[in-house]
Design an enzyme around this catalytic site. Structure first.
Site, PDB file in Angstrom:
ATOM      1  N   GLN A  27      -0.247   4.835  -4.090  1.00 14.88           N
ATOM      2  CA  GLN A  27      -0.502   4.353  -2.732  1.00 14.88           C
ATOM      3  C   GLN A  27      -0.939   2.904  -2.735  1.00 14.88           C
ATOM      4  O   GLN A  27      -1.499   2.409  -3.700  1.00 14.88           O
ATOM      5  CB  GLN A  27      -1.528   5.230  -2.014  1.00 14.88           C
ATOM      6  N   GLY A  28      -0.641   2.262  -1.612  1.00 15.19           N
ATOM      7  CA  GLY A  28      -1.037   0.887  -1.398  1.00 15.19           C
ATOM      8  C   GLY A  28      -1.547   0.738   0.018  1.00 15.19           C
ATOM      9  O   GLY A  28      -1.438   1.652   0.840  1.00 15.19           O
ATOM     10  N   TYR A  29      -2.106  -0.428   0.298  1.00 20.20           N
ATOM     11  CA  TYR A  29      -2.723  -0.677   1.604  1.00 20.20           C
ATOM     12  C   TYR A  29      -2.082  -1.881   2.278  1.00 20.20           C
ATOM     13  O   TYR A  29      -2.087  -2.983   1.733  1.00 20.20           O
ATOM     14  CB  TYR A  29      -4.231  -0.891   1.442  1.00 20.20           C
ATOM     15  N   ILE A  30      -1.546  -1.638   3.468  1.00 18.77           N
ATOM     16  CA  ILE A  30      -1.047  -2.726   4.299  1.00 18.77           C
ATOM     17  C   ILE A  30      -2.250  -3.499   4.836  1.00 18.77           C
ATOM     18  O   ILE A  30      -2.231  -4.710   4.923  1.00 18.77           O
ATOM     19  CB  ILE A  30      -0.155  -2.183   5.427  1.00 18.77           C
ATOM     20  N   GLU A  82      -1.031  -5.029   0.209  1.00 19.63           N
ATOM     21  CA  GLU A  82      -1.913  -5.977  -0.464  1.00 19.63           C
ATOM     22  C   GLU A  82      -1.815  -5.762  -1.975  1.00 19.63           C
ATOM     23  O   GLU A  82      -1.408  -4.690  -2.419  1.00 19.63           O
ATOM     24  CB  GLU A  82      -3.355  -5.746   0.004  1.00 19.63           C
TER      25      GLU A  82
END
Length: 156
Positions: A27-30, A82
């Site tokens: 998972q990643g974070y916008i 990010e």
């Protein structure tokens, strides 16, 4: 409005023999702004978009909205995230009438293992399995959005 009520704990012992399921999560974070995060997750072969609001004072409860999205769209959205990716294996373990989600982190967060239990209310009781250790609910260092910025390997 959907409320997520959960408590988090460090894992202090063996849990894998009790797991009835496992899955790989990347998972990643916008957006990882404190109080409102937008997360893109790929869990095995499925994509998800999640928005979380600020936690209450105890860190136990916060707004959460999640929708499954096509895998290809999740892969494209990951390119907008990010810097920093969370990579982990999630195991599911039953304890009484609850299910504990145990996240064993990889990469820069290797060595960290956290158990979470979702509850219907903040004061709901639950059976703690033997592997549940110190409670870290509300400690923002253990939020995935913070582990992305300040990985566990940097804590030493």
């Amino acid at each position: 409005m959907a409320q997520e009520i959960e408590r988090k704990f460090l894992v202090k012992g063996e849990f894998k023999p009790e797991a009835y399921s496992s899955s790989h999560i990347v998972q990643g974070y916008i957006s990882s702004v404190r109080g409102r995060t937008v997360r893109v997750r790929i869990r095995d072969e499925k994509g998800y978009l999640t928005i979380k609001g600020a936690a209450n004072a105890s860190g136990t409860s916060r707004y959460e909205w999640e929708k499954e999205i096509p895998l290809g769209e999740a892969q494209e959205l990951m390119k907008l995230c990010e810097p920093g990716i969370i990579d982990k294996t999630r195991y599911l373990v039953r304890s009484g009438r609850h299910i504990f989600e145990i996240d064993e982190f990889c990469g820069e967060n290797e060595g960290l293992v956290i158990a979470e239990v979702e509850l219907g209310s903040e004061d709901e009781s639950f059976e703690k399995p033997p592997f549940v250790g110190e409670e870290v609910t509300g400690d923002i260092r253990y939020y995935n959005s913070q582990l992305m910025k300040n990985p566990y390997s940097n804590w030493k």
